[in-house]
Design an enzyme around this catalytic site. Sequence first.
Site, PDB file in Angstrom:
ATOM      1  N   GLU A  46       7.001 -11.371  -0.912  1.00  0.00           N
ATOM      2  CA  GLU A  46       7.571 -10.941  -2.202  1.00  0.00           C
ATOM      3  C   GLU A  46       8.895 -11.666  -2.470  1.00  0.00           C
ATOM      4  O   GLU A  46       9.150 -12.153  -3.576  1.00  0.00           O
ATOM      5  CB  GLU A  46       7.806  -9.426  -2.198  1.00  0.00           C
ATOM      6  N   SER A  52       4.078  -4.643   7.230  1.00  0.00           N
ATOM      7  CA  SER A  52       4.380  -4.047   5.923  1.00  0.00           C
ATOM      8  C   SER A  52       5.865  -3.689   5.868  1.00  0.00           C
ATOM      9  O   SER A  52       6.349  -2.868   6.656  1.00  0.00           O
ATOM     10  CB  SER A  52       3.514  -2.799   5.722  1.00  0.00           C
TER      11      SER A  52
END
Length: 283
Positions: free
Chosen positions: A130, A223
């Site tokens: 991201e 994650s």
Amino acid sequence: MEIIITEYLGYCFGVKRALKLTGEVINNNRHKNKKIFTFGSIINNPGVTEELSKKGLISVQDISEIEKNSIFIIRSHGMSPDIINKIREKYEPEIIDTTCPFVKKAQARAKALSQKGCFVVIIGNKNHPEVLGIRGYILNKNYMIVEDEKDIKTIPQNKKIGVVIQTTQTKEKLLLITGRLLEKTRELLIYNTICDITGKKQDSTKKLAENTDIMIIVGGKNSANTSHLAEISREINNSTYHIESFQEIKPAWFRNKKRAGISGGASTPVKDLIDVKKAIEKL
Ligand code: SF4
């Protein structure tokens, strides 16, 4: 043993959306028989990634592995526009964009800050997809990725600094870093781009950690949002364990414990939390 599961469980909006779009692409492709590629994982959950790969999704680590006449899915974390354009020009695939709208907002904010002439600070993990995607939207490459306070030392004095933050970071980190950035500029523009559900999951995990003897955080080790939940929980409750599946549970963790809390990341299926609960009940 009393076992309490967090109130904010299951996939977040962005993950649900990415999985729905990906599922539709796979189903609609049955007759077309095209190869379907993605760069990295659609979401950061090894179990889900494996399921999707069985259904035909090919996750590549290098864009040179993509083929012509294929379908290319942009993952929920988004991607740098330069790389998307390279893929478009070289392989001309049908492109399906599953970038989470909250991530898109962070990308747009970073671009706007650079257009305003700011030195852009992205608070986040340096290697997270991201963050690498957001970085690609900064027009003049006048930016720095800040993981923690230590990185601030290397930021030069600037007339204007603009800040965005990886959607899954913590409010505490945003406050800490932006406070320190005032030493580097007289004009600081801050966009809080942490997504709503991340904040809610963090707050409910914190509460659970305060009221239990042991915390199990379930979700991919890769994650970011799950790892942050584990960090937040560990700060309050020493007996915090981050696992990917119920099979990792060790009976010794639960010795002399009376209340267990279970929480999971934005890409952790509800089923994984239920499986953990059942496994603890059987101990
Ligand atoms: S955690 Fe937030 S930003 Fe990330 S995919 Fe989910 S909704 Fe989107």
